[in-house]
Design an enzyme around this catalytic site. Structure first.
Site, mmCIF file in Angstrom:
data_model
loop_
_atom_site.group_PDB
_atom_site.id
_atom_site.type_symbol
_atom_site.label_atom_id
_atom_site.label_comp_id
_atom_site.label_asym_id
_atom_site.label_seq_id
_atom_site.Cartn_x
_atom_site.Cartn_y
_atom_site.Cartn_z
ATOM 1 N N HIS A 31 0.822 -1.216 0.000
ATOM 2 C CA HIS A 31 0.000 0.000 0.000
ATOM 3 C C HIS A 31 0.861 1.273 0.000
ATOM 4 O O HIS A 31 0.640 2.193 -0.779
ATOM 5 C CB HIS A 31 -0.886 0.032 1.254
ATOM 6 C CG HIS A 31 -1.640 -1.233 1.504
ATOM 7 N ND1 HIS A 31 -2.866 -1.503 0.935
ATOM 8 C CD2 HIS A 31 -1.341 -2.319 2.278
ATOM 9 C CE1 HIS A 31 -3.293 -2.695 1.342
ATOM 10 N NE2 HIS A 31 -2.386 -3.204 2.151
HETATM 11 O O1 RIB Z 1 -4.279 -0.751 5.588
HETATM 12 C C1 RIB Z 1 -2.975 -0.678 5.095
HETATM 13 C C2 RIB Z 1 -2.161 0.300 5.882
HETATM 14 O O2 RIB Z 1 -2.115 -0.112 7.245
HETATM 15 C C3 RIB Z 1 -0.689 0.362 5.425
HETATM 16 O O3 RIB Z 1 -0.198 1.659 5.636
HETATM 17 C C4 RIB Z 1 -0.001 -0.608 6.347
HETATM 18 O O4 RIB Z 1 1.368 -0.252 6.584
HETATM 19 C C5 RIB Z 1 -0.764 -0.407 7.625
HETATM 20 O O5 RIB Z 1 -0.216 0.705 8.311
#
Ligand code: RIB
Ligand code: CA
Length: 303
Positions: free
Chosen positions: A234
């Site tokens: 992500h």
């Molecule tokens: O939902 C995904 C996010 O939550 C990303 O930033 C991962 O690192 C967690 O922090």
């Protein structure tokens, strides 16, 4: 050279975002002015240790890294060692690098004053952003808009950990916050084969030797979730979008966040049809060129 301030909760995908930003910094594409951390994947001191350690393994031990707020604005901190590993870097236990001094608020204030074109990238809960106040040119990873959550049926992790901060960040925004949410970021995944390409591209950079054990934990987590033996990266995609390094499309609209309901805590809502009649506070990314993102990552690491 784009000045960049990262606010992260290093965890595994944050770590890959750091590797990418470190490469861009060394190439003079960006100036990584500093990094602050939030509590989320693991506690705030550990996220700072992890961040310092990853940057040191990329040859950037001199970048200022400062731990931010200890806990969410109102709810007790919940971390997710089951997702990112006991220390937040999968099966790796980072040794303790030297602590950076100073406060995260000073880092942010100095960065904003020194670099009028500063871009802030938030890849963890919005606790620091909400506490500090609005920052122009902010890109945030978080939320799930008309899309299933990864933490509850409707909520994404960062927004769920500190729902009051997410709500406040959008309520106080004076410029559009660029939002990279699950419906887009879940499309950007690494598997064993593409990880091997990343490791090859990193060559002798010390972090390369640790990536197999960092990512193996994340691959196993996603497999246990039924996603397959792969990892959703992500925060790395978020950085590419924040820096306009890949094509993407989005919508200007108003976002709000549910913070009080136990059932819907952290649920993010976008007013796609203007029902609320409120000023836009977000540029919600709707699509990004995922193939271009993979190519961008490898190209940047190779060069
Ligand atoms: O939902 C995904 C996010 O939550 C990303 O930033 C991962 O690192 C967690 O922090
Ligand atoms: Ca994160």
């Amino acid at each position: 050279m784009i000045p960049v301030l990262l606010d992260c909760d290093t965890g595994i995908d944050d770590a890959l975002a750091l590797v990418y930003l470190a490469a861009l910094h060394k190439q003079g594409v960006i100036k990584l002015v500093g990094v602050s951390t939030t509590a989320g994947n693991v506690d705030v001191q550990q996220t700072a240790i992890n961040t310092r350690w990853v940057l040191a393994q990329c040859g950037l031990q001199d970048i200022t890294v400062v731990a931010g707020q200890e806990a969410p604005l109102e709810v007790p901190l919940v971390t997710t060692p089951e997702t990112h590993g006991p220390h937040g870097l999968g099966y790796i236990t980072p040794e303790l690098p030297a602590q950076s001094q100073g406060s995260w608020q000073e880092l942010w204030s100095e960065a904003i004053k020194t670099y009028p074109e500063l871009r802030l990238i938030v890849t963890g809960p919005a606790t620091n952003l909400a506490s500090f106040g609005p920052v122009p040119r902010t890109t945030l990873m978080g939320g799930a808009y008309l899309y299933r959550g990864n933490t509850t049926p409707t909520a994404e992790w960062n927004s769920w950990v500190d729902p009051h901060a997410a709500k406040q960040a959008f309520a106080q925004a004076q410029n559009l916050i660029t939002v990279c949410s699950l419906e887009v970021t879940e499309q950007f995944t690494l598997n064993q084969e593409s990880l091997d390409e990343v490791i090859a591209a990193l060559g002798e950079t010390p972090i390369a030797q640790y990536l197999p054990e960092i990512l193996r934990f994340y691959f196993e987590f996603h497999e246990a979730q039924g996603e397959g033996y792969l990892a959703q990266i992500h925060d790395l995609l978020t950085c590419m979008i924040a820096l306009d390094r890949i094509p993407f499309k989005g919508l200007e609209l108003t976002v709000d966040v549910e913070a009080e309901s136990p059932l819907l805590r952290g649920t993010t809502i976008a007013d796609f049809r203007g029902h609320w009649g409120r000023p836009a506070n977000a540029y919600l990314v709707q699509s990004a060129d995922i193939e271009a993102a993979h190519a961008e990552f490898l190209r940047t690491l190779r060069s």
